[in-house]
Scaffold this active site. Sequence first.
Site, PDB file in Angstrom:
ATOM      1  N   ASN A  69      17.390  57.372 -24.213  1.00 36.67           N
ATOM      2  CA  ASN A  69      15.970  57.103 -24.052  1.00 36.67           C
ATOM      3  C   ASN A  69      15.147  58.079 -24.891  1.00 36.67           C
ATOM      4  O   ASN A  69      15.686  58.888 -25.644  1.00 36.67           O
ATOM      5  CB  ASN A  69      15.574  57.156 -22.567  1.00 36.67           C
TER       6      ASN A  69
ATOM      7  N   SER B  63      16.077  50.446 -27.769  1.00 33.22           N
ATOM      8  CA  SER B  63      16.619  49.384 -28.613  1.00 33.22           C
ATOM      9  C   SER B  63      15.569  48.354 -29.006  1.00 33.22           C
ATOM     10  O   SER B  63      14.545  48.184 -28.337  1.00 33.22           O
ATOM     11  CB  SER B  63      17.766  48.688 -27.879  1.00 33.22           C
TER      12      SER B  63
ATOM     13  N   TYR C 262      27.066  61.385 -26.977  1.00 33.90           N
ATOM     14  CA  TYR C 262      26.254  61.110 -25.785  1.00 33.90           C
ATOM     15  C   TYR C 262      26.334  59.621 -25.458  1.00 33.90           C
ATOM     16  O   TYR C 262      26.006  58.777 -26.296  1.00 33.90           O
ATOM     17  CB  TYR C 262      24.795  61.520 -25.989  1.00 33.90           C
TER      18      TYR C 262
ATOM     19  N   GLN D  69      18.101  41.911 -26.028  1.00 34.07           N
ATOM     20  CA  GLN D  69      17.544  43.231 -26.315  1.00 34.07           C
ATOM     21  C   GLN D  69      16.452  43.612 -25.329  1.00 34.07           C
ATOM     22  O   GLN D  69      16.328  44.767 -24.931  1.00 34.07           O
ATOM     23  CB  GLN D  69      16.989  43.276 -27.736  1.00 34.07           C
TER      24      GLN D  69
ATOM     25  N   HIS E  78      23.219  84.955 -64.066  1.00 33.85           N
ATOM     26  CA  HIS E  78      23.930  83.689 -64.225  1.00 33.85           C
ATOM     27  C   HIS E  78      24.527  83.598 -65.635  1.00 33.85           C
ATOM     28  O   HIS E  78      25.680  83.201 -65.820  1.00 33.85           O
ATOM     29  CB  HIS E  78      22.970  82.500 -64.014  1.00 33.85           C
TER      30      HIS E  78
ATOM     31  N   GLU F  74      16.026  47.804 -36.002  1.00 32.97           N
ATOM     32  CA  GLU F  74      17.372  48.284 -35.682  1.00 32.97           C
ATOM     33  C   GLU F  74      18.370  47.141 -35.866  1.00 32.97           C
ATOM     34  O   GLU F  74      19.398  47.287 -36.532  1.00 32.97           O
ATOM     35  CB  GLU F  74      17.399  48.788 -34.243  1.00 32.97           C
ATOM     36  N   HIS F  75      18.081  46.013 -35.251  1.00 32.11           N
ATOM     37  CA  HIS F  75      18.891  44.796 -35.400  1.00 32.11           C
ATOM     38  C   HIS F  75      18.014  43.712 -36.007  1.00 32.11           C
ATOM     39  O   HIS F  75      16.892  43.486 -35.536  1.00 32.11           O
ATOM     40  CB  HIS F  75      19.396  44.285 -34.046  1.00 32.11           C
TER      41      HIS F  75
ATOM     42  N   ASP G 281      27.065  44.559 -30.977  1.00 28.89           N
ATOM     43  CA  ASP G 281      26.952  45.566 -29.919  1.00 28.89           C
ATOM     44  C   ASP G 281      28.308  45.912 -29.325  1.00 28.89           C
ATOM     45  O   ASP G 281      28.513  47.031 -28.858  1.00 28.89           O
ATOM     46  CB  ASP G 281      26.048  45.043 -28.793  1.00 28.89           C
TER      47      ASP G 281
ATOM     48  N   GLU H 289      15.805  79.981 -67.762  1.00 27.09           N
ATOM     49  CA  GLU H 289      15.292  80.213 -66.403  1.00 27.09           C
ATOM     50  C   GLU H 289      15.159  81.701 -66.094  1.00 27.09           C
ATOM     51  O   GLU H 289      14.796  82.073 -64.981  1.00 27.09           O
ATOM     52  CB  GLU H 289      16.198  79.547 -65.367  1.00 27.09           C
TER      53      GLU H 289
ATOM     54  N   HIS I 227      17.362  45.613 -22.203  1.00 30.35           N
ATOM     55  CA  HIS I 227      17.812  47.007 -22.292  1.00 30.35           C
ATOM     56  C   HIS I 227      16.938  47.926 -21.451  1.00 30.35           C
ATOM     57  O   HIS I 227      17.446  48.813 -20.758  1.00 30.35           O
ATOM     58  CB  HIS I 227      17.794  47.486 -23.747  1.00 30.35           C
TER      59      HIS I 227
ATOM     60  N   GLN J   5      19.403  67.660 -20.648  1.00 28.02           N
ATOM     61  CA  GLN J   5      20.268  68.800 -20.310  1.00 28.02           C
ATOM     62  C   GLN J   5      21.650  68.672 -20.956  1.00 28.02           C
ATOM     63  O   GLN J   5      22.281  69.685 -21.298  1.00 28.02           O
ATOM     64  CB  GLN J   5      20.397  68.972 -18.790  1.00 28.02           C
TER      65      GLN J   5
END
Length: 429
Positions: A209, A233, A124, A255, A415, A322-323, A356, A410, A258, A186
Amino acid sequence: MKTVVNPARASWSQLLKRPTMDLASIEALVRPVMEAVKNEGDAAIQRYTEKYDGVRLSEWAVSQVEFEVAEASVPAELKAAILQAKANIEAFHTAQQQDELKVETMPGVVCYRRSVPIEKVGLYIPGGTAPLFSTALMLAVPAKIAGCKEIVLCTPPDENGAINPAILYAAKAVGVTKIFKVGGAQAIAGLTFGTATIPKVNKIFGPGNQYVTAAKQLATKYGLAIDMPAGPSEVAVYADEAAVPAFVAADLLSQAEHGVDSQVVLVAANEAIVDKVKAEVDQQLQVLPRREFAEKSLANSVAVVLGNEADAVDLLNEYGAEHLILSVKEPWEVANQIINAGSVFLGNYTPESAGDYASGTNHTLPTNGYAKMYSGVSLDSYVKKVTYQQISAAGIQALGPVVETMAAAEQLDGHKNAVSLRLKSLKDV
């Protein structure tokens, strides 16, 4: 940005709170989109594209002609920059390839581990106010190196039903040609369920987003994997007397621009540093084309003064940015204490924007504190680690009694019997 001096630890969580919407509220908006695409397929895709992107399309696949037009319209200088970035990203991600692991755990018992590519992946690429063609490189390059057989890319169209030429050029430069003009929840739904047009994939990658992030998280409830919950971000900058205020201000604004739901955090050794950085922010903001976004983002942001480095490190680890930019005299001394961050940038000449775009590391990173438990996208994100084992007759004779004892304890006689029959057959030989 508000400034807080030596805040009590008990207040850190509230002080560093991200400007995110309630997840339940977002999911309530996104879930009907997911269900509509699941039930109606392309008809729902068309309806939501018209509603949210303002264009009615009957064909979403990018054609060969559109690729050719895009290539002709991208300036030579930008093409060269994209290809250099691609080369750097390829170099760093190719180096992450791992040889087959083979270990003989005991005589006659050999265990292996191999990296196997995920067969079908969906990428995406955000469009909206900033068409992130760099993300096409960040996601498609490791997918190609890993050997994913099918790579599907979705990105929202503009009001004319077109895709930004740089996105198409960057994707094709990597070798991705299955591109669809679909964005938002979608698009995630299309990749999750598949439609007559959009193929169903096994794992979805890419930032977006809060609605895209919520859709990705919902996709996991339908049996898909995602790279991480990558949303709006954010950046944290730690600055001491060695920092260059103009550089720090530029990093914060890089940043903040963004979007209105982005956040920046400045942690400084003293108030004088904060004052200098704020003055630079005000000055640089005046000429920033995306000033409106940055101003709203700064309203959600904070500058924290902590004179004690240990406290500053603790706060940065609590935030899990994140950064994280370390504009300090000894950046590696601080970096070695950081355990929660998506990607770390060391020293005055390492801007976050380098990562980036073109340094080679990946810019698809965990946000909203998820750096405490998620890694950023890497080559590993596109492969599965499959283990193998091969046991010889001598090996089962050595290992068998261990397995029999454990299985019996067990109370799993089936087994135990799977081993006992083999041991008996060897005794009968």
